[in-house]
Scaffold this motif. Structure first.
Motif, PDB file in Angstrom:
ATOM      1  N   UNK A  13      -3.031  -6.533  -0.547  1.00 56.84           N
ATOM      2  CA  UNK A  13      -3.527  -7.576   0.363  1.00 56.84           C
ATOM      3  C   UNK A  13      -4.444  -6.979   1.428  1.00 56.84           C
ATOM      4  N   UNK A  14      -5.278  -7.817   2.009  1.00 63.20           N
ATOM      5  CA  UNK A  14      -6.243  -7.370   3.020  1.00 63.20           C
ATOM      6  C   UNK A  14      -5.537  -6.703   4.196  1.00 63.20           C
ATOM      7  N   UNK A  15      -4.385  -7.245   4.594  1.00 60.74           N
ATOM      8  CA  UNK A  15      -3.678  -6.702   5.752  1.00 60.74           C
ATOM      9  C   UNK A  15      -3.285  -5.242   5.529  1.00 60.74           C
ATOM     10  N   UNK A  16      -2.994  -4.880   4.261  1.00 67.81           N
ATOM     11  CA  UNK A  16      -2.651  -3.488   3.955  1.00 67.81           C
ATOM     12  C   UNK A  16      -3.867  -2.587   4.126  1.00 67.81           C
ATOM     13  N   UNK A  17      -5.024  -3.064   3.678  1.00 66.59           N
ATOM     14  CA  UNK A  17      -6.244  -2.274   3.829  1.00 66.59           C
ATOM     15  C   UNK A  17      -6.641  -2.143   5.301  1.00 66.59           C
ATOM     16  N   UNK A  18      -6.378  -3.171   6.074  1.00 69.07           N
ATOM     17  CA  UNK A  18      -6.660  -3.095   7.513  1.00 69.07           C
ATOM     18  C   UNK A  18      -5.848  -1.970   8.138  1.00 69.07           C
ATOM     19  N   UNK A  33     -15.491   0.978   2.837  1.00 63.35           N
ATOM     20  CA  UNK A  33     -15.788  -0.454   2.687  1.00 63.35           C
ATOM     21  C   UNK A  33     -16.731  -0.732   1.522  1.00 63.35           C
ATOM     22  N   UNK A  34     -17.405   0.305   1.018  1.00 58.67           N
ATOM     23  CA  UNK A  34     -18.340   0.129  -0.095  1.00 58.67           C
ATOM     24  C   UNK A  34     -17.648   0.182  -1.451  1.00 58.67           C
ATOM     25  N   UNK A  35     -16.343   0.469  -1.454  1.00 55.18           N
ATOM     26  CA  UNK A  35     -15.614   0.646  -2.714  1.00 55.18           C
ATOM     27  C   UNK A  35     -15.449  -0.673  -3.462  1.00 55.18           C
ATOM     28  N   UNK A  36     -14.995  -1.710  -2.758  1.00 55.21           N
ATOM     29  CA  UNK A  36     -14.781  -3.000  -3.416  1.00 55.21           C
ATOM     30  C   UNK A  36     -14.807  -4.114  -2.375  1.00 55.21           C
ATOM     31  N   UNK A  37     -14.846  -5.341  -2.843  1.00 57.10           N
ATOM     32  CA  UNK A  37     -14.960  -6.490  -1.939  1.00 57.10           C
ATOM     33  C   UNK A  37     -13.726  -6.636  -1.055  1.00 57.10           C
ATOM     34  N   UNK A  38     -12.546  -6.254  -1.575  1.00 58.52           N
ATOM     35  CA  UNK A  38     -11.311  -6.386  -0.803  1.00 58.52           C
ATOM     36  C   UNK A  38     -11.341  -5.467   0.425  1.00 58.52           C
ATOM     37  N   UNK A  39     -11.815  -4.227   0.229  1.00 58.17           N
ATOM     38  CA  UNK A  39     -11.903  -3.288   1.349  1.00 58.17           C
ATOM     39  C   UNK A  39     -13.004  -3.721   2.311  1.00 58.17           C
ATOM     40  N   UNK A  40     -14.097  -4.246   1.764  1.00 53.54           N
ATOM     41  CA  UNK A  40     -15.184  -4.711   2.630  1.00 53.54           C
ATOM     42  C   UNK A  40     -14.713  -5.873   3.499  1.00 53.54           C
ATOM     43  N   UNK A  41     -13.878  -6.731   2.927  1.00 50.25           N
ATOM     44  CA  UNK A  41     -13.320  -7.845   3.697  1.00 50.25           C
ATOM     45  C   UNK A  41     -12.444  -7.314   4.831  1.00 50.25           C
ATOM     46  N   UNK A  42     -11.651  -6.286   4.519  1.00 49.47           N
ATOM     47  CA  UNK A  42     -10.797  -5.686   5.547  1.00 49.47           C
ATOM     48  C   UNK A  42     -11.635  -5.012   6.624  1.00 49.47           C
ATOM     49  N   UNK A  43     -12.769  -4.416   6.219  1.00 50.76           N
ATOM     50  CA  UNK A  43     -13.658  -3.719   7.150  1.00 50.76           C
ATOM     51  C   UNK A  43     -14.153  -4.655   8.251  1.00 50.76           C
ATOM     52  N   UNK A  44     -14.285  -5.931   7.923  1.00 49.06           N
ATOM     53  CA  UNK A  44     -14.786  -6.918   8.885  1.00 49.06           C
ATOM     54  C   UNK A  44     -13.672  -7.633   9.636  1.00 49.06           C
ATOM     55  N   UNK A  45     -12.437  -7.183   9.465  1.00 51.52           N
ATOM     56  CA  UNK A  45     -11.311  -7.850  10.126  1.00 51.52           C
ATOM     57  C   UNK A  45     -11.401  -7.652  11.643  1.00 51.52           C
ATOM     58  N   UNK A  46     -11.225  -8.713  12.436  1.00 52.40           N
ATOM     59  CA  UNK A  46     -11.378  -8.614  13.900  1.00 52.40           C
ATOM     60  C   UNK A  46     -10.523  -7.538  14.556  1.00 52.40           C
ATOM     61  N   UNK A  47      -9.320  -7.288  14.027  1.00 53.10           N
ATOM     62  CA  UNK A  47      -8.431  -6.319  14.680  1.00 53.10           C
ATOM     63  C   UNK A  47      -8.998  -4.905  14.660  1.00 53.10           C
ATOM     64  N   UNK A  48      -9.897  -4.610  13.695  1.00 56.24           N
ATOM     65  CA  UNK A  48     -10.494  -3.280  13.624  1.00 56.24           C
ATOM     66  C   UNK A  48     -11.586  -3.081  14.672  1.00 56.24           C
TER      67      UNK A  48
END
Length: 470
Positions: A13-18, A33-48
């Motif tokens: 899940x995205x929360x794990x990648x965050x 974040x360039x590895x896959x869409x799931x990691x890229x989505x986590x890369x843009x998470x506000x908490x980061x």
């Protein structure tokens, strides 16, 4: 049962990648974040993007000039894409500059209203340049965007100014005076944390820093009545400021941090004298306040005693790496702050007041954190462990300065500033050589060292070792 050893990380899940990305530096985070869409989505998470440091590197060293400015390209992308998510922003300028930041100033100015910062930190003392005739100045266009950010902030609760070019010319210009800008912004009148030139590290600090004038400091403290945390340097303090913090219409202060800057025969860096009644009124109003003191230069013990009066709620006192402390002042601490002092840290290797240190621990019932790099005998190390036992939260002692042979009690005490003295044979020798022959380090006696470690560990109820890195 067959166990599939393959793992599809894309199903996480995205929360794990965050959580994973939180532990990576920005550069590695971007590459991941360039590895896959799931990691890229986590890369843009506000908490980061709640906390971010924006840096500008200037000219320094033999091969760089004042006209060299390096602004990481990622700063532009971060501000433009994630600026609205920033909550804790740090601005850092690493060296003197003599050139406009150009496009960077424009990007900051265009995005100021997108920031929702609740905490701002400025470490921009490098924004200083040498004009004609050797006069120090700043470039207004470089400092104005940061001043405007403070002036237009809506949700700011914490303002930390580690360094700022406080030249007289800058304080007289509205576009360079961040202190006045903060007071002009009614939206941040309920600021709860204000730190001005606080020194966190015990390492070397400037002997003669450019500080905020006493009257402007007082004006700021008086303006922000909701402060619960305040940090200042001693030349910025006065009795009137402490009285101001005691007024009934103010929020009760929880922490007061004071960095002691002292220069002999310099009125601007004298230690302010405080009457005990002033500290008493301060404590009566701020019933849960804790005073933290960091001593950055050697101060005569009588000056410190006139500043830290008995009613001061002293909780923590630290001495910098190259700062000696008079044994008379340690004795004063032992006799005065018996119920409030919890932390004592001393990083100067030439410390030689172990008997006073023992008295300090014996008298200070709350003392549970001790860092001491000076000379101390095995006997006293074990005694320290016995005095507190498992109540010690921190007990750091420099291994190289723990000795096995106690000093001859019949020999006179040698002042810390003495260079040459008589030995037991009546010969004049260098003091450092005399001390070397008086004591034998535990590093040359493994059996005694191990015995000490075992006994101290037993008293503390956990494994303990003297600190080899101090």
């Amino acid at each position: 049962m067959n166990v599939d050893t393959e793992c599809d990380f894309g199903t996480l899940p995205v929360v794990a990648w965050v959580r994973v990305l939180e532990h990576l530096p920005l550069k590695d985070r971007y590459h991941a974040s360039l590895v896959c869409s799931k990691v890229f989505e986590a890369f843009s998470h506000p908490s980061l993007w709640r906390s971010v440091t924006l840096t500008v590197e200037g000219g320094s060293g033999k091969f760089r000039s004042l006209h060299m400015v390096n602004i990481p390209q990622r700063n532009f992308h971060l501000v433009q894409k994630f600026g609205r998510m920033f909550h804790h922003i740090t601005f850092s300028v690493s060296a003197p500059l003599d050139k406009s930041f150009g496009e960077w100033n424009t990007v900051l100015a265009d995005n100021i209203k997108r920031f929702n910062a609740s905490s701002l930190t400025f470490d921009v003392g490098g924004l200083k340049n040498i004009a004609k005739g050797g006069v120090m100045r700043t470039l207004t266009e470089n400092i104005k965007p940061m001043v405007d950010l403070v002036r237009n902030s809506l949700y700011l609760k914490s303002l930390v100014i580690k360094s700022w070019p406080t030249f007289a010319s800058s304080l007289n210009k509205a576009d360079e005076n961040v202190f006045q800008a903060a007071m002009d912004n009614d939206k941040i009148k309920n600021l709860t944390k204000l730190s001005i030139f606080d020194c966190v590290s015990v390492a070397w600090s400037e002997r003669r820093p450019l500080l905020l004038p006493v009257d402007l400091t007082h004006k700021m403290v008086e303006h922000f009545k909701s402060l619960t945390h305040l940090a200042l340097r001693s030349p910025m303090l006065s009795e009137d400021l402490i009285r101001c913090l005691s007024c009934g219409d103010r929020q009760r202060l929880q922490q007061l941090k004071i960095s002691i800057n002292y220069l002999p025969q310099n009125e601007s860096f004298e230690i302010p004298q405080m009457r005990d009644s002033v500290w008493r009124d301060f404590t009566n109003h701020n019933t849960k306040v804790r005073v933290h003191v960091l001593v950055l230069s050697r101060v005569p013990h009588h000056s410190m005693e006139m500043f830290l009066r008995p009613s001061c709620p002293l909780y923590n006192i630290r001495f910098g790496e190259f700062v000696r402390c008079d044994k008379e002042f340690v004795a004063y601490l032992a006799n005065t702050f018996t119920s409030s002092l919890e932390t004592f840290e001393y990083y100067e290797e030439d410390g030689d007041f172990e008997q006073e240190l023992i008295s300090l621990v014996e008298c200070s019932s709350q003392l549970c954190r001790l860092v001491y790099c000076g000379k101390i005998s095995i006997k006293h190390v074990i005694h320290l462990a016995e005095l507190r036992g498992a109540e010690w939260q921190v007990l750091h002692l420099a291994r190289k300065n723990i000795y096995t042979v106690p000093k001859n009690a019949n020999e006179p005490e040698i002042d810390g500033d003495t260079v040459i003295a008589k030995n037991s044979s009546g010969e004049y020798v260098l003091v450092n050589m005399l001390k070397f022959h008086e004591q034998t380090s535990i590093t040359s006696n493994g059996k005694e060292e191990q015995n000490m470690i075992d006994r101290v560990s037993q008293k503390l109820g956990r494994k303990w070792f003297p600190d080899s890195d101090m």
